[in-house]
Write an enzyme that holds these catalytic residues in place. Structure first.
Site, mmCIF file in Angstrom:
data_model
loop_
_atom_site.group_PDB
_atom_site.id
_atom_site.type_symbol
_atom_site.label_atom_id
_atom_site.label_comp_id
_atom_site.label_asym_id
_atom_site.label_seq_id
_atom_site.Cartn_x
_atom_site.Cartn_y
_atom_site.Cartn_z
ATOM 1 N N GLU A 10 2.866 -8.739 7.238
ATOM 2 C CA GLU A 10 2.920 -9.130 5.949
ATOM 3 C C GLU A 10 3.306 -9.510 4.686
ATOM 4 O O GLU A 10 2.574 -9.656 3.202
ATOM 5 C CB GLU A 10 4.774 -9.170 5.830
ATOM 6 C CG GLU A 10 5.462 -7.898 6.643
ATOM 7 C CD GLU A 10 4.895 -6.159 6.059
ATOM 8 O OE1 GLU A 10 5.164 -5.806 4.489
ATOM 9 O OE2 GLU A 10 5.296 -5.235 6.775
ATOM 10 N N GLY B 130 9.765 6.800 2.369
ATOM 11 C CA GLY B 130 9.068 5.918 2.118
ATOM 12 C C GLY B 130 7.901 6.647 1.203
ATOM 13 O O GLY B 130 8.023 7.969 1.473
ATOM 14 N N TYR C 250 4.833 7.414 2.836
ATOM 15 C CA TYR C 250 3.552 7.910 4.040
ATOM 16 C C TYR C 250 3.394 8.649 4.265
ATOM 17 O O TYR C 250 2.671 9.332 4.763
ATOM 18 C CB TYR C 250 3.736 6.921 5.506
ATOM 19 C CG TYR C 250 3.485 5.501 5.058
ATOM 20 C CD1 TYR C 250 2.429 5.412 5.427
ATOM 21 C CD2 TYR C 250 4.480 4.221 4.393
ATOM 22 C CE1 TYR C 250 1.838 4.002 5.480
ATOM 23 C CE2 TYR C 250 3.477 2.943 4.363
ATOM 24 C CZ TYR C 250 2.983 2.632 5.113
ATOM 25 O OH TYR C 250 2.246 1.271 5.016
#
Length: 690
Positions: A476, A612, A614
């Site tokens: 991250e 999300g 994706y």
């Protein structure tokens, strides 16, 4: 133009993910349609589209060299091109007021409702599950850290139960009770650290099975009836007259089916054969065939390795697990057995247990070491500024970045929310844009949110991380660095903005490689009590473990990516095949050694593609991993022990991959860094699959 609304809504979205309360959820859902409508109005503005088209045409007719001679000019061209493409995909080409435009906009509004409901259902189902274990024999040989976590979870459960009952005396007693990790009771929940510990270390098969099925049936028809009854009971306690509107419900199977139908319909309205084509229109991968070809290239190497790995774990279970693991009683390991025996095999192979490593991975030390790496290879100092800004939870920390090559100039900041909080925080880990660099808006110091769900402190012990949690933090942070170290000043292409989705994982996966670099690891791997460094032999075993289980891990990721792609390309949501039939069909190709059990409802928690960004894009992890492994190969080629060489390559990585953001096409960015197009060789080598 978009900033005021976008900024305000990004804060609401962030808080909805990290501090999800009934009040915030209600207001979020009430305002979401207004935000979507405003976004559609912008995306379908003919006036804006025509103006940007004219601008692009003027650039095309101007002197090409003059138009692209500067980075600023390149940014502007990319920003305009990306915006025109985005507006096309938002339906700007549909005739104003036409039935097609009306229907398209209805679908967009419904998507917003469905994705929010999907995410909320997963969060609610995760919170609702809890399994209390009281028999010490059921947790024999479970690591002390897991026992302490589960014992503390049981105490919190008793506090919550007393609050629900309105029993203050019981609540006070629960708050003051002494937690005994060795004696229990222990409560297993479905938040990441708890669930993973149960799958890897719980010796009782029946307990593992209950936890596994609890996780795999979240927000499905198996849990929806009870959840909907509880929600209805809670609603009936209120006195307000509720607006008449059909509830979406707690069953994500129905939500998935509707989402897939709507995505196919929406793609058709824009002239695409399927949603995958529409999704790939804004990505590096040119078509579904290219994604399939890369997946199958990796599968050719990964599948034989995965089958060998499972066979070795099965042999160990047969040899040491007792009668219940005999072939006559158990023809093959079940899904709730696999992680447990793979972990035992890893311990046996390397004579190293995860619990032995944890004391060397205290969060504060890991942060210090990671910040040391950032300073070492990117010439950027990270300073702790916690307490100087408002935060949403006491655990949240705040840091500032300073450019050592520019007299310590403050160039960026980020929030870090490191721990799991199943009561109000969604699972997973992510980086989000708080403020982006933008010359037009006068923002020169970008700010990022870094969110993890790591192991929290327990009692008087600090957060002692698993090695996977260390990798996740580095991952991250890689996203954050691309956002924060950008040189791009056109907001729509600064940082991660404007980066094609299948390239955005490059910096994050690149950073994970440093978790096996000796100077980096020894910058943080010190025992939290004694300060002693990680023993040399443990580090060598840690490096050897890197490729352990790589076959099964690769096949799992390939399954997720190709299942996502198949759902959005060849699957007919109105046909006879169900989404779970498709899941099994794809598993027969990518994980034939581990087919889903009848109750498997993994898709009901697949938030990446249903809540999300994706959808028809999960393959991006593998696509970008090819580039990230190849990028790290540049450091390996100069020698990781060559400090000057590493610094030089790090400087180039910062000036290209991290600095250029979406202002330059990702393939051009990669070639600027590497001097050529990416090759999968490094990825296969890093995974021990070459």
């Amino acid at each position: 133009m978009q900033h005021p609304l976008g900024y305000a809504w990004s804060i609401a979205s962030h808080l909805n993910g990290v501090k999800n309360t009934d009040e915030l959820r209600k207001e979020y859902e009430a305002n979401q349609p207004k935000v979507v409508q405003a976004s559609m109005k912008f995306g379908q503005s003919k006036v804006l589209y025509d103006a940007l088209s004219s601008l692009r045409t003027s650039w095309e007719t101007a002197d090409e060299e003059a138009a692209t001679s500067s980075f600023l000019a390149a940014q502007r061209r990319r920003a305009v091109s990306n915006t025109l493409r985005s507006m096309t995909l938002q339906g700007v080409g549909l005739p104003v007021g036409s039935p097609e435009q009306v229907r398209f906009n209805e679908i967009k509004l419904r998507f917003a409702e469905l994705s929010t409901a999907f995410s909320n259902n997963v969060l609610d189902a995760t919170k609702a599950f809890g399994l209390t274990v009281t028999d010490p024999s059921d947790v024999e040989d479970v690591p002390e850290s897991a026992l302490a976590m589960w014992a503390e979870a049981h105490r919190r459960f008793l506090v919550k139960e007393a609050e629900t009952e309105g029993d203050e005396e019981k609540k006070t007693e629960a708050e003051g009770m002494e937690v005994d990790a060795a004696k229990g009771p222990w409560r297993i929940t479905l938040d990441g650290p708890s669930y993973i510990a149960a799958m890897q270390h719980m010796p009782n098969r029946d307990v593992r099975k209950k936890v596994y099925l609890g996780y795999l049936t979240r927000a499905s028809e198996f849990t929806a009836s009870e959840a909907e009854a509880e929600a209805e009971a809670a609603d009936n306690k209120g006195e307000e007259t509720k607006e008449e509107k059909a509830p979406i419900g707690k069953n994500n199977v129905l939500i998935i089916e509707e989402i897939l139908k709507l995505r196919k319909e929406m793609a058709g309205l824009l002239g695409f054969d399927n949603y995958a084509e529409m999704s790939l229109a804004s990505k590096m991968a040119p078509d579904v065939a290219s994604v399939t070809n890369l997946s199958n290239l990796i599968l050719e190497k990964a599948l034989p390795a995965a089958q060998r790995e499972l066979a070795a774990a099965t042999d160990l279970a047969r040899a040491t697990g007792g009668p219940e693991y005999s072939e006559s009683n158990l023809p093959k390991l079940m899904p709730w057995d696999t992680s447990f025996w793979v972990e035992r095999l890893k311990e046996k192979t390397f004579d190293l247990k995860e619990e032995e490593l944890r004391p060397y991975f205290a969060l504060d030390a890991v942060l210090k070491g990671m910040f040391g790496l950032i300073e070492r290879i990117f010439d950027v100092e990270v300073r702790d500024a916690t307490g100087t800004v408002e935060v949403w939870h006491p655990d949240v920390r705040f840091f500032t970045l300073h450019d050592e090559s520019d007299e310590g100039k403050h160039i960026a900041s980020f929030y870090l929310d490191p721990y799991s909080r199943p009561a109000d925080k969604r699972g997973g880990a992510w980086m989000a844009d708080c403020l982006g660099k933008s010359e037009a808006l006068g923002f020169d110091v970008p700010v990022a949110y870094l969110t993890c769900n790591g192991s929290p402190p327990v009692g008087d012990k600090p957060s002692l991380m698993t090695f996977r949690e260390v990798e996740t933090l580095f991952h991250e942070t890689g996203h954050g660095l691309q956002h924060m170290l950008t040189r791009a000043t056109v907001g729509d292409v600064s940082g991660i903005n404007g980066v094609e989705w299948d390239a955005v994982e490059l910096p994050s996966q690149f950073m994970e490689n440093w978790c096996y670099d000796k100077p980096t690891v020894y910058g943080f791997a010190k025992h939290y009590q004694t300060g002693e460094p990680l023993p040399e032999e443990m580090f060598e075993k840690l490096k050897e473990q890197k490729t352990f289980g790589a076959g099964m891990m690769a096949c799992r990721q390939l399954l997720f990516g190709m299942m996502d792609m198949e759902l959005h390309s060849n699957f007919d949501p109105n046909g006879e095949e169900t989404i779970f039939d498709l899941q099994r069909r794809m598993a027969e190709i990518y994980t034939p050694y581990a087919l889903p059990v009848e109750e498997d409802r993994f898709l009901c928690g697949f938030s990446h593609i249903f809540a999300g960004g994706y959808a028809a894009g999960y393959y991006s992890y593998k696509w970008a991993e090819v580039m990230s492994a190849d990028a790290f190969g540049a450091f390996e080629e100069v020698g990781l022990d060559n400090e000057e060489g590493v610094k030089e390559v790090g400087k180039k990585f910062r000036e290209t991959v991290l600095a250029l953001g979406g202002g330059v096409a990702p393939m051009d960015v990669f070639k600027s860094f590497r001097g050529r197009e990416p090759s999968p060789e490094a990825l296969l080598r890093h995974n021990g699959l070459a």
